[in-house]
Design a protein around this motif. Structure first.
Motif, PDB file in Angstrom:
ATOM      1  N   VAL A 437       9.517 -21.957 -32.680  1.00 35.19           N
ATOM      2  CA  VAL A 437       8.268 -22.503 -32.155  1.00 35.19           C
ATOM      3  C   VAL A 437       8.618 -23.778 -31.398  1.00 35.19           C
ATOM      4  O   VAL A 437       9.015 -24.778 -31.992  1.00 35.19           O
ATOM      5  CB  VAL A 437       7.261 -22.812 -33.281  1.00 35.19           C
ATOM      6  N   ALA A 438       8.515 -23.760 -30.076  1.00 27.24           N
ATOM      7  CA  ALA A 438       8.921 -24.908 -29.263  1.00 27.24           C
ATOM      8  C   ALA A 438       8.015 -26.099 -29.534  1.00 27.24           C
ATOM      9  O   ALA A 438       6.821 -25.948 -29.826  1.00 27.24           O
ATOM     10  CB  ALA A 438       8.886 -24.538 -27.784  1.00 27.24           C
ATOM     11  N   LEU A 439       8.589 -27.282 -29.434  1.00 23.31           N
ATOM     12  CA  LEU A 439       7.849 -28.508 -29.688  1.00 23.31           C
ATOM     13  C   LEU A 439       7.136 -28.973 -28.428  1.00 23.31           C
ATOM     14  O   LEU A 439       7.648 -28.809 -27.321  1.00 23.31           O
ATOM     15  CB  LEU A 439       8.806 -29.605 -30.175  1.00 23.31           C
ATOM     16  N   ASP A 440       5.987 -29.588 -28.611  1.00 26.40           N
ATOM     17  CA  ASP A 440       5.208 -30.066 -27.465  1.00 26.40           C
ATOM     18  C   ASP A 440       5.187 -31.586 -27.415  1.00 26.40           C
ATOM     19  O   ASP A 440       4.236 -32.188 -26.908  1.00 26.40           O
ATOM     20  CB  ASP A 440       3.787 -29.506 -27.497  1.00 26.40           C
ATOM     21  N   ASN A 441       6.250 -32.231 -27.937  1.00 27.17           N
ATOM     22  CA  ASN A 441       6.227 -33.684 -27.985  1.00 27.17           C
ATOM     23  C   ASN A 441       7.555 -34.302 -27.578  1.00 27.17           C
ATOM     24  O   ASN A 441       8.600 -33.647 -27.565  1.00 27.17           O
ATOM     25  CB  ASN A 441       5.822 -34.174 -29.379  1.00 27.17           C
ATOM     26  N   CYS A 442       7.480 -35.568 -27.220  1.00 25.38           N
ATOM     27  CA  CYS A 442       8.635 -36.442 -27.052  1.00 25.38           C
ATOM     28  C   CYS A 442       8.590 -37.489 -28.159  1.00 25.38           C
ATOM     29  O   CYS A 442       7.508 -37.887 -28.606  1.00 25.38           O
ATOM     30  CB  CYS A 442       8.611 -37.157 -25.710  1.00 25.38           C
ATOM     31  N   ILE A 443       9.750 -37.967 -28.573  1.00 23.85           N
ATOM     32  CA  ILE A 443       9.818 -39.037 -29.553  1.00 23.85           C
ATOM     33  C   ILE A 443      10.727 -40.131 -29.005  1.00 23.85           C
ATOM     34  O   ILE A 443      11.640 -39.867 -28.225  1.00 23.85           O
ATOM     35  CB  ILE A 443      10.345 -38.539 -30.918  1.00 23.85           C
ATOM     36  N   MET A 459       3.705 -33.936 -24.846  1.00 23.69           N
ATOM     37  CA  MET A 459       3.894 -33.572 -23.440  1.00 23.69           C
ATOM     38  C   MET A 459       2.667 -32.827 -22.941  1.00 23.69           C
ATOM     39  O   MET A 459       1.816 -32.389 -23.706  1.00 23.69           O
ATOM     40  CB  MET A 459       5.148 -32.719 -23.271  1.00 23.69           C
ATOM     41  N   VAL A 460       2.612 -32.651 -21.614  1.00 19.56           N
ATOM     42  CA  VAL A 460       1.441 -32.031 -21.012  1.00 19.56           C
ATOM     43  C   VAL A 460       1.904 -31.054 -19.947  1.00 19.56           C
ATOM     44  O   VAL A 460       2.992 -31.184 -19.386  1.00 19.56           O
ATOM     45  CB  VAL A 460       0.515 -33.108 -20.393  1.00 19.56           C
ATOM     46  N   SER A 480       2.172 -28.919 -23.406  1.00 16.85           N
ATOM     47  CA  SER A 480       3.335 -28.259 -22.829  1.00 16.85           C
ATOM     48  C   SER A 480       4.446 -28.157 -23.864  1.00 16.85           C
ATOM     49  O   SER A 480       5.177 -29.117 -24.108  1.00 16.85           O
ATOM     50  CB  SER A 480       3.830 -29.048 -21.609  1.00 16.85           C
ATOM     51  N   LYS A 481       4.565 -27.012 -24.492  1.00 24.55           N
ATOM     52  CA  LYS A 481       5.708 -26.782 -25.369  1.00 24.55           C
ATOM     53  C   LYS A 481       6.953 -26.620 -24.510  1.00 24.55           C
ATOM     54  O   LYS A 481       6.903 -26.038 -23.436  1.00 24.55           O
ATOM     55  CB  LYS A 481       5.499 -25.509 -26.188  1.00 24.55           C
ATOM     56  N   ARG A 482       8.083 -27.103 -25.030  1.00 25.15           N
ATOM     57  CA  ARG A 482       9.287 -26.994 -24.207  1.00 25.15           C
ATOM     58  C   ARG A 482      10.532 -27.032 -25.093  1.00 25.15           C
ATOM     59  O   ARG A 482      10.764 -28.003 -25.814  1.00 25.15           O
ATOM     60  CB  ARG A 482       9.337 -28.117 -23.173  1.00 25.15           C
ATOM     61  N   VAL A 483      11.313 -25.956 -25.000  1.00 27.42           N
ATOM     62  CA  VAL A 483      12.639 -25.905 -25.609  1.00 27.42           C
ATOM     63  C   VAL A 483      13.629 -25.623 -24.474  1.00 27.42           C
ATOM     64  O   VAL A 483      13.245 -25.101 -23.434  1.00 27.42           O
ATOM     65  CB  VAL A 483      12.712 -24.824 -26.711  1.00 27.42           C
ATOM     66  N   ILE A 484      14.873 -25.982 -24.649  1.00 27.95           N
ATOM     67  CA  ILE A 484      15.929 -25.952 -23.624  1.00 27.95           C
ATOM     68  C   ILE A 484      15.490 -26.617 -22.313  1.00 27.95           C
ATOM     69  O   ILE A 484      15.654 -26.052 -21.233  1.00 27.95           O
ATOM     70  CB  ILE A 484      16.502 -24.528 -23.381  1.00 27.95           C
ATOM     71  N   PRO A 514       8.917 -18.727 -19.748  1.00 30.33           N
ATOM     72  CA  PRO A 514       9.422 -19.945 -19.103  1.00 30.33           C
ATOM     73  C   PRO A 514       8.335 -20.978 -18.845  1.00 30.33           C
ATOM     74  O   PRO A 514       7.172 -20.635 -18.613  1.00 30.33           O
ATOM     75  CB  PRO A 514      10.010 -19.423 -17.784  1.00 30.33           C
ATOM     76  N   ASN A 515       8.733 -22.243 -18.890  1.00 29.48           N
ATOM     77  CA  ASN A 515       7.852 -23.347 -18.543  1.00 29.48           C
ATOM     78  C   ASN A 515       8.151 -23.721 -17.096  1.00 29.48           C
ATOM     79  O   ASN A 515       9.211 -24.265 -16.790  1.00 29.48           O
ATOM     80  CB  ASN A 515       8.087 -24.538 -19.483  1.00 29.48           C
ATOM     81  N   PHE A 516       7.246 -23.433 -16.199  1.00 30.83           N
ATOM     82  CA  PHE A 516       7.471 -23.625 -14.766  1.00 30.83           C
ATOM     83  C   PHE A 516       7.088 -25.028 -14.285  1.00 30.83           C
ATOM     84  O   PHE A 516       7.337 -25.373 -13.139  1.00 30.83           O
ATOM     85  CB  PHE A 516       6.651 -22.603 -13.967  1.00 30.83           C
ATOM     86  N   ASN A 517       6.468 -25.817 -15.132  1.00 36.07           N
ATOM     87  CA  ASN A 517       5.859 -27.074 -14.717  1.00 36.07           C
ATOM     88  C   ASN A 517       6.816 -28.257 -14.878  1.00 36.07           C
ATOM     89  O   ASN A 517       7.733 -28.224 -15.699  1.00 36.07           O
ATOM     90  CB  ASN A 517       4.601 -27.313 -15.559  1.00 36.07           C
TER      91      ASN A 517
END
Length: 705
Positions: A437-443, A459-460, A480-484, A514-517
Motif C-alpha cells: 500500500v503506497a504511502l501518500d505522505n512526506c516526512i 502529498m497531493v 497522491s500515493k507514491r512508491v518508487i 503509475p503516478n503520472f503527476n
C-alpha cells in the motif's frame, strides 16, 4: 449484519515512535510527537456495570478542530467509504480522531465499536456513502462505553473544520516535453562536468532484456538531440552494473565512480569514468574497471555510496548476489591493513527492508543513515551510533511501512543558507507498507536538534473541484500515493517529486497503477502548505525510472522497466520545464574565471540580469549527484551562499567547511527573481583524500588532485 473485517487479518500491533499523550489541539501538521500512542496507550477504564449511563454521540470536547457530522451508512457501497482501517480493542473517539489528524486525514469514522477509519471528505461521495439517522449508529466504543462508535456498516463520522492540507494549484505549472527516443533503459543518469549525460543500464542481466547487443553504457550529448545518430556515444562496461551505486568524485576530472552490481565479480566492481569532450564534440574516454586490481572487500548489490568530509568514499549495506545480507560498511580507497569492514547490527536486524539506505553528511560532521523505518546518527570515525532517532511514521494504520528498497521512497537534504546556523532538515517522500500500500505522505526531521521528531505532510495529485460539505463548500484535492518515486533538487531550492506508482513495492512486476503527476515541494512555505500540483505525463515511469537536473534548469526524465503487463521497457526521454522556465522570462547569464574554490574563499562572477537587480538576485550551489532507485547519493544537497555585488560584479563566499559542504563538484546557478541561469561547474574543498591519484595502475586514468 456483520462488521467489516481488517484487510490485513487484524492489523499488526500498531505502535508509535512519537511522544505519547498529547492532545491534537493544534494544527495536525505539527511534529508527529503529538500523535497519540495508539493501542499501547489506550488504557481501558473499569466501569461498574451498575453505574453506566446511556451511551451518547461525542459531539463536545473533541480534540483539535474536529466536528461531528452524523451517522454515515456504507450499505450499498462497493467498498468502504474511508480507505484506512485501524482495529482497536480499546477504541475511543479521541484516539481515532487524533490518529487521523496526525497523518493528515480530515475525515474520520468509527464503526462497529472497535474500528477507526481515516480518509478524505471526498471519499464520501466518491464511494457512495450517505448519511442516515443518528440513531442507527448505536454501538458503544470498545474503549469508552459512555460514547457511541457506529454500528455494522454505520460510521459515527467527523470532519476537520478548516484547512488541514493546503495544496496549491498554480496557474503556471510548467510542462513535460518529449526530448527524443533513447537507446537503453537507464538505471542511472548522471550529468558530467562536460555537460553530457552518462547512462548506465542493467547489462547481461535477464532474459527479459530486449537490448541484447547493448554495451551497458552510453553518453548523451544534449546539444545534438535533433540528430540522434550523433547524439549518442556508445561506451562500455566490463561487468553488470544492475542495482549498483554511483557518486561523483572530487578529483580534478570529476570522475564518476560506480560501485557494486549484480552477480559474481560484478558485485565487487569498482568502475571509473572521466568525462571528456564538450557539447558537439565527442569524448574518447570510457569506463575503466579491473577486478584483479581494484575491488570491494564485500560483495554488494543494492548498496549506497557517500563521499565523506575527509574525501574518502563510504560504502554501506546491500546484499551479496540474491541471497545474503551485507549488514556492514567499508571505505574506498581501501585502508591499509587486513579486513577493515565494520559490522552494523541495525542493518542485520532490519534486512531485507533496508537496501539502498539513505546516507547524508550533517553539519556537525556526523552521518545520518535512514533505513527501512528507522534512522540514526553515526560517529564519522568509529561509525557507532551517537543518536537513535525516532522511527519514521509510515501509514496511518501500519507503522511497519518502510522508506528504503523494496518499500522504496526518496530522500533529500533541504536547503542550507549562509551563515549556516539553522539546523539542517531531511525530507523523505513516499514508500509503502509490506503489503504494497503506497504511502501518500512526506516526512521531515532536523536530526541534530534537541529531541528531534518527524513532521508529516500529505502529498497531493490532481484537483477535483468543489465538494459540498455541511460547513460550506471547500476546494479539495485528491491525495497522491507514491512508491518508487524520484526527487530532484531544483536551483531555486524547491523539489520536484515525480515518477512512481500508486501501489506496490520496488522490483520487477511488483507495482502497477503509475503516478503520472508531478508535485512541487517548497520548503520556504509553512509546513502543511508546501505542496503544489504541477503537470502530468502520459508515459508510465515506474521501476528503474530516473529524473536528473540539467545544466539549463530543465529536468531530464528517463527510464522505466517494471516488467508489468501493459508497461513496457521505456526508451523515450522527456524533459520537464519547471514553472521558473515556462513564464516567458529570459534566463540570466554570468561568466566565471576561477572554478576551483577553497572553503570560505571569495570568488567573483560577472552577471547579466534581464528582469530584476542584484538586490533581488540569489546564488545557489547544487551538489553533483548520481541517483538510482530514488536514492540521490549526494543527498540532493543545495546551498545558498553569501554574496555581495558592485555593479555587475558579484563576489560569492564559498561554504565554510567540509561538514556544511563535503568536497566535490557543484552546479553554480544565478537566479534573477525566480529564473535560474545555465549552470557553471565549480569544485569546492579540493580532493583531500587524493582520489585523483587513485587507483595507481596503468589501466586507470588518474586526473590528479
Amino acid at each position: 449484519m456483520v462488521p467489516h473485517t481488517s484487510s490485513t487479518a487484524q492489523h499488526e500491533k500498531i505502535s508509535s515512535t512519537l511522544a505519547p499523550g498529547k492532545q491534537m489541539d493544534m494544527s495536525p501538521k505539527m511534529a508527529l510527537s503529538s500523535l497519540i500512542l495508539l493501542s499501547s496507550v489506550l488504557i481501558p477504564t473499569v466501569y461498574a456495570s451498575t453505574a453506566l449511563s446511556v451511551a451518547t454521540v461525542q459531539t463536545k470536547v473533541l480534540p483539535g478542530r474536529w466536528t461531528y457530522q452524523g451517522c454515515l451508512s456504507e450499505l450499498g457501497t462497493i467498498s468502504r467509504v474511508f480507505p484506512y482501517e485501524i482495529d482497536w480493542t480499546n477504541n475511543t473517539v479521541d484516539a481515532c480522531l487524533n490518529q487521523c489528524a496526525a497523518f493528515g486525514y480530515p475525515a474520520a469514522g468509527l464503526e462497529y465499536g472497535s474500528q477507526c477509519f481515516c480518509g478524505d471528505i471526498t471519499d464520501v461521495a466518491a464511494n457512495g456513502g450517505h448519511y442516515v439517522a443518528d440513531s442507527q449508529c448505536n454501538m458503544t466504543c470498545s474503549g469508552d462505553p459512555t460514547h457511541l462508535c457506529g454500528a455494522a456498516y454505520r460510521l459515527t463520522t467527523y470532519y476537520w473544520n478548516g484547512k488541514m492540507n493546503v495544496w496549491h494549484t498554480p496557474s503556471n505549472t510548467g510542462y513535460y516535453q518529449f526530448l527524443m527516443g533513447g537507446v537503453v533503459v537507464p538505471l542511472m543518469a548522471t550529468v558530467g562536468i562536460n555537460n553530457k549525460v552518462t547512462f548506465l543500464e542493467k547489462w547481461r542481466t535477464s532474459q527479459f532484456l530486449e537490448f541484447k547487443n547493448s554495451t551497458g553504457a552510453y553518453e548523451l550529448d544534449l546539444s545534438l538531440v535533433n540528430d540522434s545518430g550523433r547524439a549518442w556515444r556508445e561506451m562500455h562496461v566490463k561487468s553488470d552494473v544492475f542495482c549498483s551505486a554511483s557518486i561523483i568524485l572530487p578529483d580534478k576530472g570529476a570522475r564518476q565512480i560506480n560501485i557494486g552490481g549484480w552477480s559474481s565479480h560484478a558485485t565487487y566492481g569498482v568502475r571509473l569514468y572521466t568525462p571528456d569532450g564538450r557539447p558537439g564534440v565527442n569524448g574518447t574516454n570510457d569506463w575503466e574497471e579491473n577486478y584483479n586490481e581494484v575491488a570491494l572487500q564485500r560483495s554488494r548489490w543494492y548498496t549506497t555510496a557517500m563521499l565523506m568530509p575527509n574525501g574518502s568514499i563510504l560504502v554501506v549495506g546491500g546484499k551479496a548476489d540474491n541471497a545474503f545480507s551485507q549488514p556492514n560498511l567499508e571505505i574506498l580507497p581501501r585502508p591499509p591493513g587486513g579486513d577493515t569492514v565494520v559490522t552494523l547490527d541495525f542493518l542485520q536486524l532490519t534486512y531485507p527492508n533496508n537496501l539502498y539506505p539513505f546516507l547524508m553528511v550533517l553539519p556537525s560532521g556526523r552521518f545520518f543513515i535512514g533505513y527501512y523505518n528507522e534512522a540514526r546518527i553515526l560517529d564519522p570515525v568509529t561509525f557507532r551510533t551517537v543518536v537513535s532517532l525516532p522511527n519514521m511514521p509510515g501509514a496511518v494504520n501500519n507503522p511497519l511501512a518502510g522508506r528504503t528498497y523494496p518499500q522504496e521512497g526518496s530522500a533529500v537534504l533541504l536547503p542550507q543558507h549562509a551563515p549556516y546556523r539553522d539546523p539542517i532538515e531531511i525530507l523523505i517522500c513516499g514508500g509503502s507498507t509490506p503489503k504494497g500500500v503506497a504511502l501518500d505522505n512526506c516526512i521531515s526531521i532536523a536530526p541534530e536538534t534537541k529531541n528531534p521528531t518527524w513532521t508529516l505532510e500529505r502529498m497531493v495529485c490532481t484537483c477535483i473541484g468543489i465538494q459540498s460539505r455541511p460547513d460550506g463548500d471547500q476546494t479539495l484535492s485528491q491525495p497522491s500515493k507514491r512508491v518508487i518515486p524520484c526527487m530532484v533538487t531544483l536551483p531555486d531550492g524547491t523539489y520536484m517529486i515525480l515518477n512512481g506508482a500508486h501501489q506496490g513495492v520496488a522490483g520487477f512486476a511488483t507495482a502497477s497503477d503509475p503516478n503520472f503527476n508531478v508535485v512541487l515541494y517548497d520548503p520556504s512555505q509553512p509546513v502543511g502548505q508546501r505542496m503544489s500540483i504541477l503537470n502530468s505525463t502520459n508515459i508510465a515511469r515506474m521501476y528503474h525510472s530516473e529524473a536528473t537536473l540539467l545544466p539549463d534548469g530543465r529536468v531530464l526524465v528517463s527510464g522505466s522497466d517494471p516488467l508489468t503487463r501493459g508497461y513496457p521497457e521505456e526508451l523515450r526521454l522527456e524533459v520537464y520545464i519547471p514553472p521558473y522556465l515556462s513564464q516567458g522570462l529570459k534566463q540570466p547569464q554570468f561568466t566565471i574565471t576561477v572554478t576551483d574554490w577553497a572553503y570560505s574563499g571569495q570568488y567573483s562572477i560577472v552577471v547579466t540580469l534581464f528582469q530584476g537587480t542584484t538586490s533581488t538576485m540569489r546564488v545557489s550551489l547544487v551538489a553533483a549527484s548520481s541517483s538510482t532507485h530514488g536514492n540521490v547519493m549526494s543527498g540532493g544537497r543545495i546551498i545558498f551562499p553569501d554574496f555581495t555585488c558592485a555593479g555587475s560584479v558579484c563576489t560569492i563566499v564559498a561554504p565554510p567547511n567540509a561538514f556544511v559542504s563535503p568536497p566535490g563538484w557543484h552546479q553554480l546557478f544565478v537566479l534573477d527573481g525566480p529564473t535560474p541561469s545555465h549552470s557553471a561547474w565549480v569544485r569546492i574543498g579540493g580532493d583531500p583524500a587524493q582520489l585523483g591519484n587513485w587507483p595507481n595502475f596503468p589501466d586507470f586514468t588518474r586526473p590528479g588532485v
